[in-house]
Design a protein around this motif. Structure first.
Motif, PDB file in Angstrom:
ATOM      1  N   UNK A 177       1.298  -1.137   0.066  1.00 18.07           N
ATOM      2  CA  UNK A 177       0.397  -0.323   0.020  1.00 18.07           C
ATOM      3  C   UNK A 177       0.493   1.074   0.361  1.00 18.07           C
ATOM      4  N   UNK A 178       0.231   2.045  -0.614  1.00 20.08           N
ATOM      5  CA  UNK A 178       1.101   3.171  -0.738  1.00 20.08           C
ATOM      6  C   UNK A 178       0.269   4.514  -0.702  1.00 20.08           C
ATOM      7  N   UNK A 179       0.483   5.194   0.619  1.00 24.67           N
ATOM      8  CA  UNK A 179      -0.293   6.861   0.843  1.00 24.67           C
ATOM      9  C   UNK A 179      -0.232   7.877   0.292  1.00 24.67           C
ATOM     10  N   UNK A 180      -0.292   8.438  -0.329  1.00 28.89           N
ATOM     11  CA  UNK A 180       0.197   9.626  -0.999  1.00 28.89           C
ATOM     12  C   UNK A 180      -0.440  10.633  -0.503  1.00 28.89           C
ATOM     13  N   UNK A 181      -0.032  11.477   1.147  1.00 28.68           N
ATOM     14  CA  UNK A 181      -0.520  12.248   1.673  1.00 28.68           C
ATOM     15  C   UNK A 181      -0.226  14.051   0.576  1.00 28.68           C
ATOM     16  N   UNK A 182      -1.757  14.850   0.930  1.00 30.40           N
ATOM     17  CA  UNK A 182      -1.341  15.898  -0.379  1.00 30.40           C
ATOM     18  C   UNK A 182      -2.043  16.968   0.863  1.00 30.40           C
ATOM     19  N   UNK A 183      -2.093  17.959   0.152  1.00 28.28           N
ATOM     20  CA  UNK A 183      -3.392  18.991   1.208  1.00 28.28           C
ATOM     21  C   UNK A 183      -4.811  18.970   0.298  1.00 28.28           C
ATOM     22  N   UNK A 184      -4.686  18.397  -0.802  1.00 26.09           N
ATOM     23  CA  UNK A 184      -5.683  18.353  -0.533  1.00 26.09           C
ATOM     24  C   UNK A 184      -6.846  16.921  -0.729  1.00 26.09           C
ATOM     25  N   UNK A 185      -8.001  16.216  -0.195  1.00 26.33           N
ATOM     26  CA  UNK A 185      -8.296  15.704   0.450  1.00 26.33           C
ATOM     27  C   UNK A 185      -8.452  14.451  -0.515  1.00 26.33           C
ATOM     28  N   UNK A 186      -7.679  14.228  -1.967  1.00 23.69           N
ATOM     29  CA  UNK A 186      -7.838  13.371  -2.562  1.00 23.69           C
ATOM     30  C   UNK A 186      -8.371  14.039  -3.669  1.00 23.69           C
ATOM     31  N   UNK A 187      -8.730  13.080  -5.137  1.00 25.61           N
ATOM     32  CA  UNK A 187      -8.965  13.248  -6.540  1.00 25.61           C
ATOM     33  C   UNK A 187      -9.955  14.270  -6.581  1.00 25.61           C
ATOM     34  N   UNK A 188     -10.543  14.940  -7.072  1.00 25.97           N
ATOM     35  CA  UNK A 188     -11.927  15.221  -7.692  1.00 25.97           C
ATOM     36  C   UNK A 188     -11.626  15.486  -8.788  1.00 25.97           C
ATOM     37  N   UNK A 246      -4.747   8.675  -2.012  1.00 25.50           N
ATOM     38  CA  UNK A 246      -4.825   9.526  -1.657  1.00 25.50           C
ATOM     39  C   UNK A 246      -5.686  10.298  -0.991  1.00 25.50           C
ATOM     40  N   UNK A 247      -4.777  10.988   0.082  1.00 29.90           N
ATOM     41  CA  UNK A 247      -5.534  11.482   1.545  1.00 29.90           C
ATOM     42  C   UNK A 247      -5.252  12.505   1.991  1.00 29.90           C
ATOM     43  N   UNK A 248      -5.606  13.612   2.536  1.00 37.66           N
ATOM     44  CA  UNK A 248      -5.584  14.607   3.312  1.00 37.66           C
ATOM     45  C   UNK A 248      -4.922  14.132   3.942  1.00 37.66           C
ATOM     46  N   UNK A 249      -3.261  14.214   4.397  1.00 34.31           N
ATOM     47  CA  UNK A 249      -2.004  14.648   5.122  1.00 34.31           C
ATOM     48  C   UNK A 249      -1.981  15.730   6.155  1.00 34.31           C
ATOM     49  N   UNK A 250      -3.316  16.546   6.281  1.00 35.79           N
ATOM     50  CA  UNK A 250      -2.764  18.598   7.318  1.00 35.79           C
ATOM     51  C   UNK A 250      -3.768  17.753   8.026  1.00 35.79           C
ATOM     52  N   UNK A 251      -4.774  16.578   8.157  1.00 35.58           N
ATOM     53  CA  UNK A 251      -5.777  16.528   8.595  1.00 35.58           C
ATOM     54  C   UNK A 251      -5.645  15.602  10.000  1.00 35.58           C
ATOM     55  N   UNK A 252      -5.456  15.589  11.039  1.00 33.89           N
ATOM     56  CA  UNK A 252      -5.495  14.336  12.028  1.00 33.89           C
ATOM     57  C   UNK A 252      -6.870  13.192  12.034  1.00 33.89           C
ATOM     58  N   UNK A 253      -7.901  14.225  11.996  1.00 34.70           N
ATOM     59  CA  UNK A 253      -9.482  13.794  12.109  1.00 34.70           C
ATOM     60  C   UNK A 253      -8.977  13.083  10.466  1.00 34.70           C
ATOM     61  N   UNK A 254      -8.535  13.038   8.892  1.00 32.16           N
ATOM     62  CA  UNK A 254      -8.169  12.127   8.186  1.00 32.16           C
ATOM     63  C   UNK A 254      -8.368  10.538   8.541  1.00 32.16           C
ATOM     64  N   UNK A 255      -6.489  11.101   8.809  1.00 35.42           N
ATOM     65  CA  UNK A 255      -5.563  10.666   9.193  1.00 35.42           C
ATOM     66  C   UNK A 255      -6.468   9.073  10.490  1.00 35.42           C
ATOM     67  N   UNK A 256      -6.554   9.062  10.855  1.00 37.82           N
ATOM     68  CA  UNK A 256      -7.672   8.619  12.166  1.00 37.82           C
ATOM     69  C   UNK A 256      -8.130   8.083  11.537  1.00 37.82           C
ATOM     70  N   UNK A 257      -8.932   8.148  10.604  1.00 41.50           N
ATOM     71  CA  UNK A 257     -10.295   7.431  10.338  1.00 41.50           C
ATOM     72  C   UNK A 257      -9.622   6.545   8.903  1.00 41.50           C
ATOM     73  N   UNK A 258      -8.976   6.606   8.509  1.00 40.97           N
ATOM     74  CA  UNK A 258      -8.025   5.572   7.687  1.00 40.97           C
ATOM     75  C   UNK A 258      -7.465   4.643   8.427  1.00 40.97           C
ATOM     76  N   UNK A 259      -6.672   5.133   9.562  1.00 43.42           N
ATOM     77  CA  UNK A 259      -6.206   3.945  10.429  1.00 43.42           C
ATOM     78  C   UNK A 259      -7.540   2.565  11.281  1.00 43.42           C
ATOM     79  N   UNK A 260      -8.369   3.716  10.945  1.00 43.86           N
ATOM     80  CA  UNK A 260      -9.463   2.494  11.833  1.00 43.86           C
ATOM     81  C   UNK A 260     -10.237   2.030  10.990  1.00 43.86           C
ATOM     82  N   UNK A 261      -9.948   2.388   9.384  1.00 41.68           N
ATOM     83  CA  UNK A 261     -10.687   1.781   8.701  1.00 41.68           C
ATOM     84  C   UNK A 261     -11.888   2.590   7.621  1.00 41.68           C
ATOM     85  N   UNK A 262     -12.069   3.475   7.387  1.00 39.96           N
ATOM     86  CA  UNK A 262     -12.920   4.865   7.272  1.00 39.96           C
ATOM     87  C   UNK A 262     -12.157   5.466   5.851  1.00 39.96           C
ATOM     88  N   UNK A 263     -12.508   5.096   4.462  1.00 39.57           N
ATOM     89  CA  UNK A 263     -12.384   5.481   3.573  1.00 39.57           C
ATOM     90  C   UNK A 263     -12.282   7.187   3.565  1.00 39.57           C
TER      91      UNK A 263
END
Ligand code: GLU
Length: 385
Positions: A177-188, A246-263
Motif C-alpha cells: 500500500x502507498x499512501x500519498x499525503x496531499x494538502x487536498x483530500x483526494x482526487x476531484x 491519496x488523502x489529506x495529510x494535514x488533517x488529523x481526523x482524516x488520518x485517524x479515520x483511515x487507520x480505523x478503516x474508513x476511507x
C-alpha cells in the motif's frame, strides 16, 4: 466497493507493508515554517498503522523548505540555482530527520535516513542493496525515512519529484500500500482550488485510463508535485499490484479515520494486469543506453510469441552500450516494442546482427560471442503499441 467503508476496513486490515509519502506542504504551517506539530501528526498516523502489525516506510520531502527556514531564504524556487537548492537541502535534511526522530521518540521508535538518486534505482545491484537495507531496518523495528539525495541529483539524474520516488520506493520495498499525503483530500472531478462544488472521486479502478484523461496540474508552492504527478505515481505503483490512497495529510481526523478503516480520500486499486517486480524495474527503474532495431519476424516473435530476441532478427543498433546494460528494442519503424537487458555489447551485436545461430558458431564461438541469444525473454518486458 459499493459499501466502501465496510470493504475498506477489510482492505486496510490485510495490508502488511505501507509506504507513506509526505509532501513538503504537509510539514509546513501557514507561515511556511516547519514545526514539530506537523511531524507529530504524521508519526501518530504511522504509529497507528504499526500498532496494527504493519510495517511503515516514510518517503518525505521537506529538506529544501526546512533549509530555507534555517537560512531565512524566501526567494521563490524559480529564482534559485540548482547548487543553491542543493545547499538548502543539505542544511534542511538533518533537521528534517531530527524532527522525525523527536516525533517518533514518544512511541520508542527509531528512524534511519535513506537518500536515493535515480541512478541508484537504475542499477539492479544498488536497487537490491537499498531493498536489503530497508528489510533489515524493518526487521529491527526501525522506520526508514527516504528522500531524494538532492546533493548529487541534477536534472539528468533527478526523480521528477518525490511522488515518483514514492512509487519506486514502494516497489523497491515490496510494499502493498502507498499512501500519498496531499494538502487536498483526494482526487476531484475538477480542481477544487479553482472550482466550487467539486466532487471527490472515492475509488479509481482503471488508473491508466483515468490519468490519461486528467488535465489539472496545480503545483504546490514549494514542492514540485501536483495532482497529475500523484496520479502518474499511482499508475506506476499500481502496475506492480500496489494499491494507493491519496488523502489529506494535514488533517488529523482524516488520518485517524483511515487507520480505523474508513476511507477518507481516493482509493486507487492496482491493475489486475500487474507485472512482476523485475519487469517493473526494467520499465521504470533501469537506465536504457541504446536501441536494438529488429525486423518484422523478430517483432512478431517478441510481441505475440513472448520469445527472446535472437541475432538473426536484428537489423540495426543505435547508441553504444555494454553487456548487461538496458536497451530499447524497436521495430523497423523505430517504434519501441520492448525493453530489456542486452547480453552483448553494442559492438558485438553489430558483428552478429542478421546471422543465424550456426553462422555465429562457425564464424566466432569465442569467449564473448558464442550464442545467438541477444536479449533473453526473462529480461524483457513488452510494451503495447
Ligand atoms: N527532495 C526535495 C526536498 O526534500 C523535495 C522534492 C519534491 O517534493 O518534489 O525538499
Amino acid at each position: 466497493m459499493d459499501n466502501i467503508n465496510l470493504e475498506f476496513s477489510d482492505f486496510i486490515a490485510i495490508k502488511k507493508r505501507v509506504v507513506i509519502k509526505i509532501g513538503t506542504q504537509i510539514l509546513l504551517n501557514k507561515k511556511d515554517k516547519a514545526s514539530l506539530a506537523s511531524f507529530k501528526k504524521i508519526t501518530g498516523f504511522a504509529y497507528s498503522l504499526i500498532k496494527q502489525g504493519k510495517e511503515v516506510i516514510l518517503v518525505s520531502s521537506g529538506a529544501i523548505a526546512i533549509g530555507r527556514n534555517i537560512l531565512g531564504i524566501d526567494t521563490p524556487s524559480g529564482f534559485l540555482t540548482i547548487p543553491q537548492k542543493q545547499a538548502l537541502a543539505a542544511c534542511g535534511q538533518t533537521i528534517l530527520m531530527n524532527y522525525y526522530a523527536s516525533a517518533f521518540k514518544k512511541y520508542a521508535l527509531k528512524t534511519a535516513q535513506i537518500l536515493l538518486t535515480k541512478e541508484d534505482t537504475a542499477s539492479r545491484k544498488r536497487f537490491n542493496n537499498a531493498r536489503n537495507t530497508i528489510d533489515e531496518l524493518l526487521r529491527n523495528k526501525i522506520i526508514p525515512v527516504i528522500n531524494e539525495n538532492d546533493t548529487i541529483s541534477t536534472d539528468e539524474i533527478k526523480f521528477s519529484d518525490n511522488d515518483y520516488l514514492s512509487a519506486l520506493a514502494a516497489n523497491l520495498s515490496c510494499a502493498d500500500l502507498l499512501i500519498i499525503l496531499s494538502n487536498i483530500g483526494g482526487v476531484h472531478d475538477k480542481n477544487p482550488a479553482i472550482y466550487k462544488n467539486t466532487k471527490k472521486v472515492n475509488v479509481i479502478r482503471d488508473i491508466e485510463t483515468y490519468v490519461d484523461g486528467f488535465k489539472e496540474n496545480t503545483k504546490s508552492r514549494y514542492g514540485t508535485g501536483g495532482m497529475k504527478s500523484k496520479l502518474e505515481a499511482a499508475k506506476i505503483a499500481a502496475k506492480t499490484g500496489i494499491d494507493i490512497i491519496i488523502t489529506n495529510g494535514k488533517n488529523t481526523g482524516t488520518l485517524k479515520s483511515i487507520a480505523e478503516g474508513k476511507l477518507n480520500g481516493t482509493l486507487i486499486l492496482s491493475s489486475k494486469s500487474s507485472i512482476n517486480k523485475k519487469k517493473h524495474w526494467l520499465l521504470f527503474g533501469m537506465e536504457k543506453k541504446g536501441t536494438i532495431v529488429c525486423d518484422e519476424g523478430a517483432e512478431k516473435a517478441i510481441v505475440y510469441g513472448n520469445r527472446s530476441l535472437l541475432a538473426s532478427g536484428i537489423i540495426d543498433i543505435i547508441g553504444n552500450f555494454k553487456k548487461k546494460e538496458g536497451v530499447y528494442i524497436s521495430n523497423k519503424k523505430k517504434q519501441v516494442i520492448s525493453i530489456g537487458i542486452s547480453d552483448f555489447n553494442s559492438e558485438d551485436i553489430k558483428k552478429i546482427k542478421g546471422l543465424s545461430s550456426s553462422e555465429i558458431k562457425s564464424t566466432y564461438n569465442n569467449d564473448t560471442i558464442k550464442s545467438a541469444l541477444v536479449v533473453h525473454k526473462n529480461n524483457m518486458v513488452t510494451i503495447a503499441l
